[in-house]
Design a protein around this motif. Structure first.
Motif, PDB file in Angstrom:
ATOM      1  N   THR A   1     -18.223 -14.350  42.570  1.00 11.24           N
ATOM      2  CA  THR A   1     -17.201 -13.955  43.533  1.00 11.24           C
ATOM      3  C   THR A   1     -15.905 -13.542  42.827  1.00 11.24           C
ATOM      4  O   THR A   1     -15.555 -14.059  41.762  1.00 11.24           O
TER       5      THR A   1
ATOM      6  N   GLU B   1     -13.578 -12.866  48.120  1.00 10.94           N
ATOM      7  CA  GLU B   1     -13.386 -14.310  48.021  1.00 10.94           C
ATOM      8  C   GLU B   1     -13.981 -15.080  49.210  1.00 10.94           C
ATOM      9  O   GLU B   1     -14.247 -16.280  49.098  1.00 10.94           O
ATOM     10  N   MET B   2     -14.212 -14.401  50.333  1.00  3.82           N
ATOM     11  CA  MET B   2     -14.819 -15.079  51.483  1.00  3.82           C
ATOM     12  C   MET B   2     -16.210 -15.611  51.150  1.00  3.82           C
ATOM     13  O   MET B   2     -16.695 -16.540  51.794  1.00  3.82           O
TER      14      MET B   2
ATOM     15  N   ARG C   1     -16.936 -17.233  48.549  1.00  2.00           N
ATOM     16  CA  ARG C   1     -16.829 -18.453  47.746  1.00  2.00           C
ATOM     17  C   ARG C   1     -17.303 -19.687  48.513  1.00  2.00           C
ATOM     18  O   ARG C   1     -17.681 -20.685  47.907  1.00  2.00           O
ATOM     19  N   LYS C   2     -17.286 -19.621  49.820  1.00  2.00           N
ATOM     20  CA  LYS C   2     -17.808 -20.746  50.610  1.00  2.00           C
ATOM     21  C   LYS C   2     -19.317 -20.897  50.443  1.00  2.00           C
ATOM     22  O   LYS C   2     -19.875 -21.941  50.784  1.00  2.00           O
ATOM     23  N   PHE C   3     -19.968 -19.845  49.911  1.00  2.00           N
ATOM     24  CA  PHE C   3     -21.416 -19.897  49.684  1.00  2.00           C
ATOM     25  C   PHE C   3     -21.751 -20.130  48.211  1.00  2.00           C
ATOM     26  O   PHE C   3     -22.893 -19.931  47.800  1.00  2.00           O
ATOM     27  N   SER C   4     -20.744 -20.550  47.415  1.00  2.00           N
ATOM     28  CA  SER C   4     -20.980 -20.778  45.994  1.00  2.00           C
ATOM     29  C   SER C   4     -22.112 -21.778  45.782  1.00  2.00           C
ATOM     30  O   SER C   4     -22.260 -22.754  46.532  1.00  2.00           O
TER      31      SER C   4
ATOM     32  N   THR D   1     -25.144 -21.112  46.246  1.00  2.00           N
ATOM     33  CA  THR D   1     -26.261 -20.758  47.134  1.00  2.00           C
ATOM     34  C   THR D   1     -27.294 -19.965  46.339  1.00  2.00           C
ATOM     35  O   THR D   1     -26.963 -19.092  45.547  1.00  2.00           O
TER      36      THR D   1
ATOM     37  N   ASN E   1     -19.182 -19.020  41.456  1.00  2.00           N
ATOM     38  CA  ASN E   1     -17.816 -18.635  41.122  1.00  2.00           C
ATOM     39  C   ASN E   1     -17.652 -18.311  39.642  1.00  2.00           C
ATOM     40  O   ASN E   1     -16.733 -17.606  39.249  1.00  2.00           O
TER      41      ASN E   1
ATOM     42  N   THR F   1     -18.192 -24.575  39.784  1.00  2.00           N
ATOM     43  CA  THR F   1     -17.037 -23.949  40.440  1.00  2.00           C
ATOM     44  C   THR F   1     -15.888 -23.822  39.471  1.00  2.00           C
ATOM     45  O   THR F   1     -15.559 -24.759  38.751  1.00  2.00           O
TER      46      THR F   1
END
Length: 300
Positions: free
Chosen positions: A80, A85-86, A88-91, A93, A102, A299
């Protein structure tokens, strides 16, 4: 023509969804290679500028091509960046051969490669995101104006000219920022015993060895697919910067199975859903689409 077999390809800063993105050229490049690993190092989809509803078929073809490569055995890592950056909530995955993170650490022939986008070093993004987004819109508009200028230059038989490169190379603060970015990335890599540090973000392709009293590292930047049309390739224990404009890729320009697909077919092939015509992205009035011309991750 046979595809080139390589160990690893790294691309970044494609900015799908913006006027400056060279999606057709990127498809040509991806069609020309057969990598074991493909790293998408940030800002692949420009989510910051999605409100324009500009997402032509060629941009969707890039997504389909990447998914197709993953389905055929290529390990695809999506790292990402700030413009996407949206995600990043799926990092961390993982979907088959497609992984989102990330940052990424790869072991390449016994050497450690540290790969991340690089926006973590950008003070404007960390402390004034609205200013960074405003700059992104201004950059996209500059690229659009530059495309008109280059069209006129080509009609007059002259070479293309990059306004943004001219501005960045002539403004001392921009040059200083780029130098600082590269130095900080290299120093952190040396401090953490990484043999390679691989970034994107600043749209400046580069391969350079950095040394200090604590050791050395090879700094690499994949550039972008807006102005430079560059990628990084690793094979036979060597890195090189690939320049699309120095290559001849016409035989790979379009996949045969993509030639006849319309927008609805492309969306359906990616999402497995039927799409109504009114839901298909369209161009703003007066704007037309360009003609087609192992691993550890944590992360950051």
């Amino acid at each position: 023509m046979k595809k080139r077999k390589i160990e690893l390809a790294v691309i970044s800063d494609v900015h799908l969804g913006t006027y400056g993105c060279h999606a057709d050229e990127l498809i040509a490049y991806l069609n020309s290679i057969q990598p074991k690993k493909l790293v998408l190092n940030g800002d692949i989809i420009d989510i910051w500028q999605f409100k324009k509803r500009f997402f032509p078929a060629s941009h969707l073809k890039v997504l389909k091509k990447v998914i197709g490569m993953a389905s055929k055995g290529t390990e695809v890592y999506y790292i990402t960046g700030n413009h996407d950056e949206m995600l990043r909530k799926f990092s961390d995955t993982s979907m088959g051969n497609f992984k989102i993170s990330n940052k990424l650490v790869l072991n390449l022939d016994g050497k450690k490669a540290w790969i991340f986008h690089g926006d973590v070093f950008d003070v404007s993004i960390q402390n004034a995101k609205w200013l960074a987004k405003l700059g992104g819109y201004g950059y996209d508009m500059l690229i659009l104006i530059n495309s008109v200028v280059n069209w006129c230059l080509l009609k007059m038989g002259r070479e293309k000219y990059s306004l943004s490169k001219r501005i960045k190379n002539s403004v001392k603060s921009a040059v200083k920022y780029i130098n600082n970015f590269e130095n900080v990335a290299a120093e952190l890599a040396i401090e953490n015993d990484y043999d390679y540090v691989i970034c994107g973000h600043i749209h400046q392709p580069k391969k350079e060895r950095f040394e200090n009293k604590n050791g050395s590292t090879l700094y690499l930047n994949s550039g972008d697919w807006v102005e430079n049309l560059t990628a990084l390739e690793y094979s036979f224990k060597r890195w090189r910067i690939y320049h699309y404009n120095h290559d001849k890729l016409s035989p790979f320009f379009v996949d045969e199975d993509l030639k006849e697909m319309d927008m609805n077919d492309l969306i359906a092939s990616i999402t497995d859903k039927e799409v109504d015509a009114e839901d298909v992205p369209h161009f703003p009035e007066g704007v037309e689409e360009k003609p087609s011309t192992e691993k550890d991750h944590e992360t950051l």
